[in-house]
Motif scaffolding. Structure first.
Motif, PDB file in Angstrom:
ATOM      1  N   VAL C 309       0.841  -1.196   0.000  1.00  0.00           N
ATOM      2  CA  VAL C 309       0.000   0.000   0.000  1.00  0.00           C
ATOM      3  C   VAL C 309       0.877   1.246   0.000  1.00  0.00           C
ATOM      4  O   VAL C 309       0.640   2.193  -0.746  1.00  0.00           O
ATOM      5  CB  VAL C 309      -0.943  -0.036   1.225  1.00  0.00           C
ATOM      6  N   VAL C 310       1.937   1.207   0.808  1.00  0.00           N
ATOM      7  CA  VAL C 310       2.844   2.360   0.876  1.00  0.00           C
ATOM      8  C   VAL C 310       3.502   2.580  -0.479  1.00  0.00           C
ATOM      9  O   VAL C 310       3.607   3.709  -0.963  1.00  0.00           O
ATOM     10  CB  VAL C 310       3.904   2.134   1.964  1.00  0.00           C
ATOM     11  N   GLN C 311       3.931   1.475  -1.102  1.00  0.00           N
ATOM     12  CA  GLN C 311       4.569   1.604  -2.415  1.00  0.00           C
ATOM     13  C   GLN C 311       3.592   2.156  -3.447  1.00  0.00           C
ATOM     14  O   GLN C 311       3.974   2.924  -4.325  1.00  0.00           O
ATOM     15  CB  GLN C 311       5.115   0.247  -2.883  1.00  0.00           C
ATOM     16  N   SER C 312       2.337   1.765  -3.328  1.00  0.00           N
ATOM     17  CA  SER C 312       1.344   2.276  -4.277  1.00  0.00           C
ATOM     18  C   SER C 312       1.158   3.771  -4.084  1.00  0.00           C
ATOM     19  O   SER C 312       1.037   4.518  -5.060  1.00  0.00           O
ATOM     20  CB  SER C 312       0.011   1.562  -4.090  1.00  0.00           C
ATOM     21  N   VAL C 313       1.150   4.194  -2.816  1.00  0.00           N
ATOM     22  CA  VAL C 313       1.052   5.637  -2.565  1.00  0.00           C
ATOM     23  C   VAL C 313       2.210   6.346  -3.237  1.00  0.00           C
ATOM     24  O   VAL C 313       2.051   7.388  -3.892  1.00  0.00           O
ATOM     25  CB  VAL C 313       1.050   5.905  -1.042  1.00  0.00           C
ATOM     26  N   ARG C 314       3.368   5.756  -3.097  1.00  0.00           N
ATOM     27  CA  ARG C 314       4.574   6.334  -3.682  1.00  0.00           C
ATOM     28  C   ARG C 314       4.440   6.432  -5.210  1.00  0.00           C
ATOM     29  O   ARG C 314       4.766   7.461  -5.806  1.00  0.00           O
ATOM     30  CB  ARG C 314       5.718   5.381  -3.342  1.00  0.00           C
ATOM     31  N   LEU C 315       3.935   5.365  -5.809  1.00  0.00           N
ATOM     32  CA  LEU C 315       3.769   5.343  -7.262  1.00  0.00           C
ATOM     33  C   LEU C 315       2.768   6.393  -7.710  1.00  0.00           C
ATOM     34  O   LEU C 315       2.987   7.095  -8.705  1.00  0.00           O
ATOM     35  CB  LEU C 315       3.279   3.964  -7.706  1.00  0.00           C
ATOM     36  N   ILE C 316       1.660   6.496  -6.977  1.00  0.00           N
ATOM     37  CA  ILE C 316       0.630   7.439  -7.402  1.00  0.00           C
ATOM     38  C   ILE C 316       1.168   8.859  -7.333  1.00  0.00           C
ATOM     39  O   ILE C 316       0.921   9.676  -8.227  1.00  0.00           O
ATOM     40  CB  ILE C 316      -0.633   7.300  -6.534  1.00  0.00           C
ATOM     41  N   GLU C 317       1.927   9.152  -6.287  1.00  0.00           N
ATOM     42  CA  GLU C 317       2.464  10.512  -6.175  1.00  0.00           C
ATOM     43  C   GLU C 317       3.337  10.850  -7.375  1.00  0.00           C
ATOM     44  O   GLU C 317       3.250  11.948  -7.928  1.00  0.00           O
ATOM     45  CB  GLU C 317       3.265  10.635  -4.881  1.00  0.00           C
ATOM     46  N   GLN C 318       4.170   9.868  -7.771  1.00  0.00           N
ATOM     47  CA  GLN C 318       5.004  10.114  -8.947  1.00  0.00           C
ATOM     48  C   GLN C 318       4.146  10.223 -10.193  1.00  0.00           C
ATOM     49  O   GLN C 318       4.368  11.087 -11.044  1.00  0.00           O
ATOM     50  CB  GLN C 318       6.008   8.981  -9.127  1.00  0.00           C
TER      51      GLN C 318
END
Lengths: 427, 176, 412
Positions: C309-318
């Protein structure tokens, strides 16, 4: 109360008075059970709602949805009462009543305040525990009679769990009994009168430990999360009440909530001062006003105190339920046998040693003598000087029981003033 | 994709078992003789450098044109194709294996055609083969317990066959 | 139940010994995630054998696909994994694009990353919540749904639907993101990041939760690969494999230029990648791995999801930044009746529950000749029977829940 009624009718020592007194007590307790269940279910919904970041019921009965449970109760009464084909009909039908009767009967010996008790029982602690233990029969009956494998699983789990948790529960209860030297709940409660340092939970570190163990075991004993294995919905559908519907199903709920209250109230009597508040306001008011009125006012305040403490206990149980996942059956048994039993034993031995070695207790540290008026308002007993000084504060004169009274008084004098008590009072 | 050494190695090892290779397709595929299927799979799973350790999917495609007008135009005979999609976690390669079989065993309608089971090579093939058997009607020989998985046990017919017709009624439920 | 035509040596006998009990768990059971039916053979609380029965939600999606055009089948993909319908749309869209050899413009790629990663968060939140529910904790479920609702609101704004979106289509998406959507998305992410530690406190590090999941249902990496497990189930066993990194070029190029970690424990050290992701200036630390946890157990599978989930947040921000930086077309959806070449294509994508594969065979017509969905949950579920042997009854919800299956996808 029987004498009081008989006095009103002027019929001497008649059975009529006892019957009416029993009926009044029964109806009052029934209200505690039924209204209590309504309140607790509403509370459970509101508390779980708040814990889960939602509102809970908001419509029925105005802003706070306080009539929601009543509406649900009406719905449940109106629902069809289904008995499965495979069920043992008779057992299936009586099982909920057995459960409700057991948790209802426990109220008989539960003193709501000094003297406010349906029936004085000298071994009230024993009685309450024994009767609460009977509740397991209803679950086993329900599980066995339902003719469903899931119900049977729930029943077996409940039997294993409740029976094993009675061991540490009993050991925890022995500690206050040992310190106070009596099994009479009224006396135990009264011995904790005064400042909150008198509460047995603060008596010494071991009683504190015992109180925690008691509450844990009591939670397990009444099948509340995280020990609600008998009705674990994610494993056993609904456990022992899978096949129940309508009113019978709701009787299980009433039984559960009232036994929750019983164990909380018992905890508050045994460890948390019973009907005495943290600061002896009620006692002070009662003594200031004096006479029967003062006594009654302080009793009412006492009842309020006890109900409040019971409610707090129930709220803590709800809080726990809505926070933790459920344990597995082997973990529940491990916790009981490997942790609760030894710790309860440790608490018992420690508290005994503490008393024996006469180590300082919380009330001795603050210089607050204990137990000075512990028998003051106990029915039929006029032992302590305080009670002697204000004879009006006794119960309406129990003339007909002359012989009993003396016998009682003697026995109580001997029983309730063991060495430790006297020492505690002197320090 | 380094399919080329793979194909040459397969050809060298299994010779006649390799019927056809198509490297121009979107996903390169190798067509096999059913008789060598299990050995090829075992080899592909264990061979150093390939290690197709995952069987992604087993699909059965039914080539049968039921419309006689269109059937005249197609360039294939009616047959079934069992398609194995393999991939490798170790080497990140992918490969498609194909096995062509007749629609019915010995041409007798109702007798399911057979393909050797690869459930012994990849455990995941167990359920995939059960699904293929259930929906497309292929009998995987040597499968530990080949029975229907999605349809009820007493269902008749294999729905993903092109000539399948829904039963008129199933346990009193109207079908069509 | 009628007997099957084929003799089955493992058909469960009904004349069991007196001390064994045959129990039917499901299809109407609170913890079987829909309509899964498990037939358990139990000896008291100990389960000796589990036999999953599927098909209660079989809707013949593949047969329907042989009668509809590629775009018409999109709503059916929604109904497969209904908790991550966006990712299902994406899988089908990509395979059709692969068949048509269509390349998406850059803006469309970033849009797809945003949407599919949002879908992943929404799906993992449900997985987290229902897992809590399986273990008897109701509160995390509602916490998860509270956050999921916010994602659904964003999806609703983008495509008008809250569950079955049909938003990503072959060729792009049905519409561009509405004006101001990205700001709302950023707002959501900022408040969501603060919620993640809360969820960790409620479950991941809760000692009862740990004792219920750690060391339960241990699946070795070899077994996971052999049974075709994918996604968090595979990575929870310590297999470093994520199609967003290792997939086909057509799929990995979607994630080109993005920085993120594959959440997977190193099988040797048992350590997860360091959290080098920051918000509010603080590093978003991952909770410690409890002592009792064994690589490949239920706890690790759950943990992988929580970290993803954290990685997905990171991806979405980028992705939001990249999306805003690019202009132009977001892709043109293919025609409703688009002729498909007489070729075949297979493609897998990294859906929240594992590798979701679609296989399409064209025959020159607009209606595909054969459609096949390789379901991730289907393969993940197949591992239940070997995992659930000799365990306690209460571990079954724990294991099945940790596999995080969605019956809509299994039965199709």
């Amino acid at each position: 109360m029987a004498d009081f009624i008989n006095n009103i009718f002027g019929i001497g020592d008649s059975w009529v008075g006892y019957l009416i007194a029993a009926l009044i007590a029964a109806v009052l307790i029934l209200h505690v059970v039924a209204v209590g269940a309504l309140l607790f279910i509403w509370m459970e919904r509101k508390i779980s709602g708040r814990i889960q970041d939602r509102l809970g019921p908001t419509r029925v009965g105005g802003k706070y949805g306080w009539l929601q449970t009543l509406a649900d109760g009406i719905k449940l009464i109106a629902k069809e009462d289904i008995t499965p084909d495979l069920a043992d009909r008779f057992l299936f039908k009586i099982a909920p009543y057995v459960g409700l009767a057991a948790s209802y009967a426990a109220f008989i010996a539960l003193p709501f305040a000094d003297g406010v008790v349906a029936q004085h029982v000298n071994t009230a602690v024993f009685f309450v525990l024994a009767v609460l233990g009977l509740e397991v029969f209803s679950v086993i009956l329900a599980g066995y009679a339902s003719g469903s494998k899931w119900s049977l699983f729930g029943a077996m789990r409940e039997a294993a769990q409740v029976v094993s948790y009675e061991v540490p529960l009993g050991m925890c209860v022995v500690v206050p009994v040992m310190i106070c030297g009596t099994m009479n709940l009224t006396t135990i409660g009264n011995m904790q009168a005064g400042l909150f340092t008198n509460w047995l939970v603060f008596n010494d570190p071991f009683t504190f430990l015992t109180a925690i163990i008691y509450f844990t075991c009591a939670t397990a004993g009444v099948n509340r999360a995280p020990f609600d294995l008998a009705e674990a919905e994610s494993e056993l559908v609904a456990g022992f009440h899978t096949e129940y519907s309508g009113l019978r199903w709701s009787l299980f709920f009433m039984a559960e909530y009232s036994s929750m209250f019983v164990v909380s109230a018992l905890a508050s009597i045994l460890f948390f001062g019973g009907s005495h508040g943290p600061i002896p306001v009620g006692q002070w008011i009662g003594e200031t006003i004096g006479g029967t009125w003062g006594l009654n006012i302080s009793r009412i305040i006492g009842v309020g105190n006890l109900l409040l403490k019971g409610l707090i206990g129930v709220t803590v149980m709800m809080w726990i339920r809505w926070t933790f996942p459920r344990l597995r059956i082997d973990q529940v048994m491990t916790m009981c046998l490997k942790y609760c039993v030894p710790l309860a034993a440790l608490g018992f031995i420690g508290a005994t040693t503490w008393q024996y070695l006469d180590l300082p207790t919380a009330n001795s540290l603050v210089g607050n003598p204990r137990y000075e008026k512990h028998e003051m308002w106990t029915e039929g007993v006029e032992v302590t000087p305080a009670a002697d000084a204000s004879p009006a504060s006794g119960i309406p004169d129990p003339e007909p029981h002359q012989e009993d009274k003396t016998a009682n008084a003697d026995s109580v004098t001997v029983k309730t003033l063991p060495v430790s008590v006297v020492k505690g009072g002197e320090r | 994709m380094s399919e080329i050494p793979l194909v040459s190695e397969l050809r060298a090892k299994f010779g006649e078992g390799i019927i056809d290779v198509n490297l121009e397709a979107i996903d390169e595929w190798v067509e096999l003789n059913p008789s060598v299927l299990v050995e090829v799979c075992q080899f592909l799973k264990e061979a150093e450098g390939f290690r197709f350790d995952m069987c992604n999917s087993i699909t059965v495609v039914d080539y049968l044109e039921t419309d006689p007008k269109k059937a005249a135009k197609v360039d294939w005979e009616p047959h079934l194709e069992v398609v194995y999609h393999l991939s490798s976690i170790a080497t990140k390669l992918t490969l498609v294996l194909k096995v062509k079989i007749p629609r019915w065993k010995n041409g007798v309608e109702g007798e399911l055609p057979t393909v050797p089971s690869v459930a012994g090579v990849w455990a995941t093939a167990d359920w995939h083969e059960r699904e293929a058997y259930d929906l497309s009607g292929v009998n995987f020989l040597g499968h530990p317990h080949l029975k229907r998985i999605l349809c009820p046990d007493d269902w008749e017919g294999h729905p993903l066959r092109k000539d399948y017709e829904m039963p008129l009624e199933y346990h009193g439920i109207r079908g069509r | 139940m009628a007997t099957s035509k084929i003799d089955d040596p493992r058909v469960i006998e009904f004349d069991v010994r007196t001390d064994e009990m045959l129990i039917n768990m499901g299809p109407q059971h609170p913890s079987t995630h829909g309509v899964l039916r498990l037939v358990l053979r139990t000896d008291g609380e100990v389960v000796s054998d589990v036999e999953p029965h599927l098909g209660y939600l079989h809707r013949c999606a593949e047969k329907i696909g042989e009668n509809l055009t590629a775009r018409q089948w999109i709503p059916y993909t929604d109904r497969m994994d209904y908790l991550a319908a966006m990712n299902m749309n994406l899988g089908w869209s990509l395979v059709i694009e692969k068949l048509l050899e269509y390349d998406l413009p850059e803006r469309g790629r970033h849009l797809r990353v945003i949407i599919s990663e949002m879908g992943r968060i929404a799906s993992h939140l449900v997985a987290m919540g229902t897992y809590g529910l399986d273990l008897g904790s109701f509160t995390p479920f509602l916490y998860g749904f509270r956050e999921r609702e916010k994602i659904l609101n964003l999806f609703e704004e983008a495509c008008g639907a809250r569950l079955t979106y049909s938003y990503l289509t072959p060729g792009g998406a049905t519409a561009d993101l509405p004006v101001g959507w990205t700001d709302k998305c950023r707002q959501f992410l900022n408040q969501f990041k603060e919620v993640i530690p809360e969820l960790h406190t409620l479950l991941t590090t809760n000692s009862i939760f740990v004792s219920r999941t750690a060391g339960i249902g241990v699946m070795s990496a070899k077994m996971a690969v052999d049974y075709g497990c994918t996604g968090p189930v595979l990575r929870g066993s310590g297999v470093y494999h994520d199609l967003r990194f290792h997939g086909e070029e057509r799929y990995t190029e979607m994630y080109e230029g993005y920085v993120f970690d594959v959440i997977c424990a190193d099988p040797e050290t048992g350590k997860y990648p360091e959290s080098n992701y920051e918000f509010h200036g603080d590093s978003l630390d991952y909770p410690e791995i409890p002592r009792q946890a064994i690589l490949g157990d239920c706890w690790h599978r759950f943990y992988v999801r929580m970290l993803e989930v954290v990685q997905s947040v990171r991806l979405i921000e980028q992705a939001i930044e990249k999306y805003e930086a690019t202009s132009g077309d977001w892709g043109t959806p293919i025609k409703l009746v688009q002729k498909l070449p007489a070729k075949e294509a297979y493609m897998e994508t990294e859906a929240p529950r594992g590798q979701m594969g679609f296989y399409v065979v064209g025959n020159g017509d607009s209606i595909p000749w054969r459609v096949r969905a390789r379901s991730s949950s289907f393969c993940n579920l197949s591992v239940t029977a070997p995992l659930c042997q000799g365990i306690l009854l209460a571990d079954i919800p724990a294991i099945v829940g940790s596999l995080d299956v969605v019956m809509g996808e299994i039965d199709r």
